[in-house]
Design an enzyme around this catalytic site. Structure first.
Site, mmCIF file in Angstrom:
data_model
loop_
_atom_site.group_PDB
_atom_site.id
_atom_site.type_symbol
_atom_site.label_atom_id
_atom_site.label_comp_id
_atom_site.label_asym_id
_atom_site.label_seq_id
_atom_site.Cartn_x
_atom_site.Cartn_y
_atom_site.Cartn_z
ATOM 1 N N CYS A 115 -5.586 36.978 -50.019
ATOM 2 C CA CYS A 115 -4.925 36.880 -51.315
ATOM 3 C C CYS A 115 -5.814 36.088 -52.257
ATOM 4 C CB CYS A 115 -3.581 36.181 -51.146
ATOM 5 S SG CYS A 115 -2.685 35.974 -52.688
ATOM 6 N N GLN A 161 0.233 35.644 -60.706
ATOM 7 C CA GLN A 161 -1.038 35.058 -60.263
ATOM 8 C C GLN A 161 -1.938 34.687 -61.443
ATOM 9 O OE1 GLN A 161 -1.658 38.329 -57.167
ATOM 10 N NE2 GLN A 161 -2.715 36.593 -56.233
HETATM 11 NI NI NI Z 1 -1.726 38.029 -53.054
#
Ligand code: NI
Length: 191
Positions: free
Chosen positions: A116, A53
Site C-alpha cells: 500500500c 490517501q
Molecule cells: Ni492501499
C-alpha cells in the site's frame, strides 16, 4: 494535473470513513481530483489509490493494474545507454470507481501479497473473496455493475477498505501488524 502528497501511517486521516460523492458533486473539481489521483498513483508508482490517501475523504478510487503489453517491443530500462537492460512496456488501463459498493463477494478466498502506498515498503499476504460484483458510478455519474476477479477483485477490495478507514495491515494478526509497523519505523529511521 498535479501530484499530491500521499498520506502514510500513522496519519489519523487514513482512519476516516469517506463520504459518498453526491449527485451535484460530479463536476470539474471531481475530475481534477481524479486526474491528480492518477498522476500521483503512476508517479509513486502504484496500482490503486483511494481519495483519502491524498487527504480527500470522498468515496473515489482509481485503479490501473498496468499489465505488460505482449505486443509491444520491450523498451530500454533506463536512459543510461550503457545499461542495456530491457523492460516490458506496460499497458495503461485506468479504471475510476465512484461510490463503489460490493454486492456479492464470493465465499471462495484468494490470497495475494499486498502492499500500500500509505504503508511503504511493507508487504503481506491477505485473504479476500476471490471474485466480487461491484456497483459504482463513473466520472459522469452513470451507474455500472461489474463482476471482478483475480488481482482486480483483490485490488478493489483493498481500495474500498480505505473508504472505511481500514488498511491491509489491519487484516493481519496483531503480532504481524506490530512487526510490520516496527519494520517501517526502522526503514524510516535508516532513510
Ligand atoms: Ni492501499
Amino acid at each position: 494535473m498535479a501530484i499530491r502528497e500521499i498520506l502514510e501511517v500513522p496519519d489519523p486521516r487514513l482512519k476516516v470513513v469517506s463520504e459518498p460523492v453526491s449527485e451535484d458533486e460530479f463536476n470539474d473539481e471531481l475530475k481534477t481530483l481524479v486526474e491528480d489521483m492518477y498522476e500521483t498513483m503512476y508517479d509513486a508508482p502504484g496500482i490503486g489509490l483511494a481519495a483519502i490517501q491524498v487527504g480527500v475523504p470522498k468515496r473515489v478510487l482509481v485503479i490501473d493494474l498496468q499489465p505488460e503489453d505482449p505486443d509491444a517491443e520491450p523498451e530500454d530500462c533506463c536512459s543510461d545507454s550503457g545499461c542495456g537492460e530491457k523492460r516490458p512496456v506496460l499497458k495503461k488501463e485506468p479504471r475510476t470507481f465512484i461510490n463503489p459498493v460490493i454486492v456479492d463477494p464470493a465465499e471462495e478466498l484468494s490470497t495475494y501479497q499486498e502492499g500500500c502506498l500509505s504503508v511503504p515498503e511493507i508487504y503481506a499476504d491477505v485473504d479476500r473473496p476471490a471474485t466480487c460484483t461491484v456497483k459504482y458510478q463513473d466520472l459522469d455519474g452513470n451507474h455500472h455493475e461489474e463482476t471482478l476477479e483475480g488481482l482486480m477483485a483483490t485490488c478493489i477490495q483493498h481500495e474500498m477498505d480505505h473508504l472505511e478507514g481500514i488498511l491491509f495491515i489491519d487484516h493481519l494478526s496483531r503480532l504481524k501488524r506490530q512487526m510490520a509497523l516496527k519494520k517501517l519505523k526502522k526503514i524510516r529511521q535508516a532513510a
